[in-house]
Design an enzyme around this catalytic site. Structure first.
Site, short mmCIF file in Angstrom:
data_model
loop_
_atom_site.label_atom_id
_atom_site.label_comp_id
_atom_site.label_asym_id
_atom_site.label_seq_id
_atom_site.Cartn_x
_atom_site.Cartn_y
_atom_site.Cartn_z
N GLU A 5 -49.39 -47.87 10.49
CA GLU A 5 -49.43 -47.03 11.68
C GLU A 5 -48.07 -46.46 12.04
O GLU A 5 -47.95 -45.35 12.56
CB GLU A 5 -49.98 -47.83 12.88
CG GLU A 5 -51.50 -48.04 12.86
CD GLU A 5 -51.93 -49.25 12.05
OE1 GLU A 5 -51.12 -49.78 11.25
OE2 GLU A 5 -53.09 -49.67 12.20
N GLY A 55 -56.40 -50.04 10.93
CA GLY A 55 -57.63 -50.59 11.51
C GLY A 55 -58.47 -51.32 10.47
O GLY A 55 -59.22 -52.23 10.81
N GLU A 67 -57.04 -54.58 10.18
CA GLU A 67 -57.29 -55.26 11.46
C GLU A 67 -58.73 -55.78 11.54
O GLU A 67 -58.98 -56.83 12.13
CB GLU A 67 -56.97 -54.32 12.61
CG GLU A 67 -55.47 -54.04 12.72
CD GLU A 67 -55.14 -52.98 13.76
OE1 GLU A 67 -55.54 -51.82 13.55
OE2 GLU A 67 -54.51 -53.32 14.77
N ALA A 93 -58.24 -46.49 11.09
CA ALA A 93 -58.98 -45.72 12.09
C ALA A 93 -59.13 -44.30 11.56
O ALA A 93 -58.38 -43.87 10.69
CB ALA A 93 -58.21 -45.72 13.40
N1 3HC Z 1 -58.44 -40.95 8.96
C1 3HC Z 1 -58.98 -39.74 8.62
N2 3HC Z 1 -58.85 -39.18 7.41
C2 3HC Z 1 -58.14 -39.86 6.48
C3 3HC Z 1 -57.57 -41.11 6.76
C4 3HC Z 1 -57.73 -41.66 8.06
N3 3HC Z 1 -57.23 -42.86 8.40
N4 3HC Z 1 -56.92 -41.54 5.66
C5 3HC Z 1 -57.11 -40.60 4.72
N5 3HC Z 1 -57.85 -39.58 5.22
C6 3HC Z 1 -58.30 -38.38 4.51
C7 3HC Z 1 -57.14 -37.50 4.07
O1 3HC Z 1 -56.77 -36.60 5.07
C8 3HC Z 1 -57.72 -36.80 2.85
O2 3HC Z 1 -58.53 -35.76 3.32
P1 3HC Z 1 -58.68 -34.42 2.46
O3 3HC Z 1 -59.23 -34.85 1.14
O4 3HC Z 1 -59.60 -33.60 3.26
O5 3HC Z 1 -57.30 -33.86 2.35
C9 3HC Z 1 -58.63 -37.86 2.24
O6 3HC Z 1 -58.88 -38.80 3.29
C10 3HC Z 1 -58.01 -38.58 1.07
O7 3HC Z 1 -56.71 -39.04 1.44
P2 3HC Z 1 -55.50 -39.00 0.41
O8 3HC Z 1 -55.41 -37.67 -0.21
O9 3HC Z 1 -54.32 -39.49 1.15
O10 3HC Z 1 -56.00 -40.03 -0.68
P3 3HC Z 1 -55.18 -41.11 -1.51
O11 3HC Z 1 -56.17 -41.76 -2.38
O12 3HC Z 1 -53.95 -40.50 -2.08
O13 3HC Z 1 -54.65 -42.16 -0.44
C11 3HC Z 1 -54.84 -43.66 1.41
C12 3HC Z 1 -55.57 -42.96 0.26
C13 3HC Z 1 -53.77 -44.62 0.86
C14 3HC Z 1 -55.86 -44.42 2.18
C15 3HC Z 1 -54.14 -42.59 2.28
O14 3HC Z 1 -55.07 -41.60 2.62
C16 3HC Z 1 -53.57 -43.11 3.56
O15 3HC Z 1 -52.48 -43.64 3.56
N6 3HC Z 1 -54.30 -42.96 4.68
C17 3HC Z 1 -53.83 -43.30 5.99
C18 3HC Z 1 -53.88 -44.78 6.21
C19 3HC Z 1 -53.43 -45.09 7.61
O16 3HC Z 1 -52.42 -44.61 8.08
N7 3HC Z 1 -54.19 -45.94 8.30
C20 3HC Z 1 -53.90 -46.26 9.64
C21 3HC Z 1 -54.58 -45.29 10.54
S1 3HC Z 1 -54.16 -45.51 12.24
C22 3HC Z 1 -55.03 -46.87 12.70
O17 3HC Z 1 -55.69 -47.47 11.91
C23 3HC Z 1 -54.94 -47.24 14.14
C24 3HC Z 1 -55.48 -48.58 14.37
O18 3HC Z 1 -54.46 -49.52 14.40
C25 3HC Z 1 -56.21 -48.65 15.68
#
Ligand code: 3HC
Length: 693
Positions: free
Chosen positions: A128, A105, A108, A66
């Site tokens: 998450e 997400g 998912e 998400a």
């Molecule tokens: N939402 C918004 N922005 C995000 C994001 C997300 N889910 N994931 C990454 N970004 C942004 C980062 O803030 C960063 O922004 P910036 O360049 O402005 O600083 C940019 O994307 C790149 O991220 P990374 O520097 O972390 O890049 P990497 O290549 O090192 O890692 C990644 C990529 C493994 C995808 C890592 O970003 C990550 O772990 N992201 C989060 C994944 C996550 O937690 N997903 C679950 C979200 S909650 C959800 O999905 C709820 C659902 O169940 C309803």
């Protein structure tokens, strides 16, 4: 090709419709992506010649979750559930084509597709929990239906990114396709599905993997018990477990409702707010306002490390792990051999636990070359000095390095608080001098304080920040001041802990309060673990402090079986009557009377001065932003991530409350507690530290 919207395309390849998302950087499920998916599915279903659909992403990754930045804001565009229903309920098979990471997400959405293919380098996960959340789009209900209860519990409570090969083994992915040829592989797979007339596999309908666990609460109780230490203080793991329980015990649609209800609870709670803040704080720390991302970096392919002690050896491992050659320099052969043996032992321990292979142990050891001469560092791109914390020794080394090292080499010190400008002053290249403050054990701890001295060049800073990432560290740029950011704030807490003891609080009371707050251990347990005799000199000890007396009695911490605490043969600690008596004697000699000190006072006395010190650091420009201080404390000092960090926490408690506390302390204990001007201003304006919550 049809552009569905600015982040989605739809195209046809024979009988296969292809929906392509392209929303950099990570294809997060923003409103635009959700709309694109919804419209893309409509287009594919309406396309008469199309018999199967492939969902694929451009850029570095499949949907990574998400869009976290949207949380808490108004809902715009198609809802994720609508999108998922459209995919899962489609009359044509939908294949998710995964590269990079399918997370949260993203996974998912893939779980609502009827099939999933991935390239070998891909990873899938539901991370998450690391944001204080749970998968809120059916992940907790669908995942156990494929991988079984135990694996699902592991995945949702650890947030691990599971490699594609393991996903294939557990059925999460149906087929691996050739690296770099995902689109072709996914199309071929889709054609196979059409040709073989394979069924529409809906994960929601699967039962076999969960039915065995139905009405067996003991499975979940055992999991909670086995992981109690890991989950301590965190809310999200428990919420995730409850959702998996619901998946097992409730019909699918009811389970979804339970998941949605629990998701809403964690999303609006303080822990998730802190953990989401931590996620962005960590990424923000990499951004240096006057050192733009395109600043040229100095190539680093060889590193010299001076000092093969615990620190030097640990630092060497970081570079060897990343495939970078290291020359490890010591003065005496014996110390060098001992240092290298410790490094080998550490690697072998990791190998024995399955973390790396024996071949990798040898590869990494082969990258670390021992030497007894600084002259061997002449060709190094980066040299890190990790010797004793004495200015005269460090200056001597830097003067010699200046003469030995090639032009352009970076000269770094691992000092944990000495003045780097002074160290740089003995060289003719102060622009090449920087602090790289690793934390012990350096091969494990994530934090790296990168210390910018007066003359450090932007290229050197950019190189250090990028290199940190390459070796798996979280780097925070700080300025030169005693103790830098981390130890300076730690000093504020340690002083209070010591003072509280002299007022009548027992070490174990203080430790308990800080442990219950969420720290891994309190300051006295920590001292016992590290050894009370660090920096203590027997010949000079005159029983002037509690520590002196304890050391004189050979109570030097865990290693001698006693310190502030008494220890049994299994190193279990218990409050010590001996220590208590020493403390009472000290208080009596000082002429004071011990008093009852509440847990609340202990907490405020220990933590408010930390927030105040952080404010001073910001005023002095020694940290770029409040969130950087929090990143330091989360990753280097065990501040519980679900409480954000001292600056975030101060804002949550209320800066007016912190200010009032500091004023109270100042009134009774003097100038040392004077509130920082920044704290005064922000508190009066009813604000928090900018960017910290
Ligand atoms: N939402 C918004 N922005 C995000 C994001 C997300 N889910 N994931 C990454 N970004 C942004 C980062 O803030 C960063 O922004 P910036 O360049 O402005 O600083 C940019 O994307 C790149 O991220 P990374 O520097 O972390 O890049 P990497 O290549 O090192 O890692 C990644 C990529 C493994 C995808 C890592 O970003 C990550 O772990 N992201 C989060 C994944 C996550 O937690 N997903 C679950 C979200 S909650 C959800 O999905 C709820 C659902 O169940 C309803």
């Amino acid at each position: 090709m049809t552009a569905i919207n600015d982040v989605t395309d739809y195209t046809r390849d024979g009988e296969v419709g292809v929906i392509t998302l392209n929303s950099p950087p990570v294809n997060a499920l923003s409103a635009g992506v959700r709309d694109g998916l919804a419209e893309g599915m409509k287009a594919a279903l309406a396309d008469a010649g199309v018999k199967a659909v492939v969902l694929i992403c451009e850029g570095r990754t499949f949907i990574a979750g998400a869009d976290i930045t949207e949380f808490g804001g108004p809902q715009k565009g198609a809802s994720l559930f609508e999108v998922q229903n459209a995919i899962e309920g489609a009359a044509k098979p939908v294949v998710a084509a995964i590269h990079g990471t399918a997370l949260g997400g993203g996974l998912e959405v893939a779980l609502t597709c009827h099939y999933r293919v991935a390239v070998p380098s891909a990873r899938c996960g539901l991370p998450e929990v690391n944001l204080g959340l749970l998968p809120g789009a059916g992940g907790t209900q669908r995942l156990p239906r494929i991988v079984g209860v135990q694996k699902a519990l592991e995945m949702v409570t650890s947030g691990q990114h599971v490699p594609a090969k393991d996903c294939l083994a557990m059925g999460l992915v149906d087929e691996l396709v050739e690296e770099g040829r995902l689109r072709d592989g996914a199309l071929a797979f889709a054609r196979k599905v059409i040709a073989e007339n394979r069924p529409l596999k809906r994960v929601r309908d699967l039962e076999d993997k969960i039915s065995a666990a139905r009405d067996q609460p003991e499975i979940f109780a055992a999991f909670r018990k086995a992981n109690a230490r890991r989950f301590r203080g965190f809310l999200a793991p428990e919420y995730n477990i409850r959702c998996i329980e619901a998946a097992v015990n409730e019909p699918f649609d009811d389970g979804l409702k339970t998941e949605r209800r629990l998701f809403a609870e964690v999303l609006t709670g303080p822990q998730s707010a802190a953990q989401r803040y931590g996620f962005f704080a960590e990424r923000t720390a990499a951004k240096i306002p006057d050192v733009p991302d395109d600043t040229p970096v100095i190539p680093v392919t060889s590193v010299g490390i001076i000092g093969a002690g615990t620190m030097g050896g640990g630092i060497a491992m970081n570079f060897a792990n990343a495939g970078i050659a290291v020359t490890l320099v010591e003065v005496k052969a014996e110390a060098l051999e001992r240092g290298l043996a410790v490094v080998r032992k550490n690697y072998e321990r990791t190998a024995s636990r399955g973390g790396i292979t024996s071949a990798q142990v040898e590869e990494r050891m082969a990258l670390i070359r021992g030497s007894l001469s600084l002259d061997d560092l002449a060709g190094a791109d980066l040299v890190i000095e990790a010797v004793f914390e004495r200015m005269d020794i460090k200056k001597d080394i830097f003067a010699r390095l200046d003469a030995i090292c090639k032009p352009g080499a970076i000269l770094a010190t691992n000092t944990s608080g000495l003045n780097i400008d002074e160290i740089a002053s003995v060289t003719k290249r102060p622009e090449a001098v920087i602090g790289l403050h690793f934390f012990s054990p350096a091969n494990v701890m994530k934090l790296l304080e990168v210390v910018r001295a007066d003359h450090t060049s932007k290229e050197v800073i950019a190189t250090a920040m990028k290199l940190a990432r390459r070796i798996g560290k979280i780097a925070v740029l700080v300025g030169v001041c005693p103790g830098f950011v981390g130890n300076r704030i730690l000093g504020a807490r340690q002083r209070e802990a010591q003072k509280l003891v002299m007022e009548g609080a027992m070490p174990w009371d203080i430790d308990r309060v800080l442990y219950d707050f969420g720290f891994p251990m309190g300051p006295f347990a920590m001292s016992d673990l590290a050894g009370l005799d660090i920096g203590w000199v027997k010949e000079r000890s005159k029983g002037e402090s509690i520590r002196d007396v304890l050391c004189e009695m050979d109570r030097r911490g865990q290693k001698t079986g006693a310190g502030y605490y008494d220890y049994d043969e299994n190193r279990n600690a218990s409050p010590s009557p001996v220590t208590e008596k020493i403390i009472h004697d000290f208080i009596a000699r000082s002429g004071a009377n011990p008093r009852e000190i509440s847990d609340e006072e202990i907490l405020e006395r220990c933590l408010f001065p930390m927030v105040n010190e952080g404010a001073k650091i910001l005023e002095e420009g020694k940290a770029i932003r409040a969130s950087d201080i929090d990143v330091v404390w989360q990753n280097g000092y065990g501040w519980p991530v679900y409480r954000g960090g001292p600056m975030f926490w101060g804002g949550q408690v209320g800066l007016d409350k912190v200010l009032a506390g500091m004023r109270r302390f100042e009134a009774t204990m003097g100038e040392a507690y004077k509130p920082a001007a920044l704290l005064e201003t922000l508190a009066q304006e009813g604000k928090r530290f900018p960017g910290a919550g």
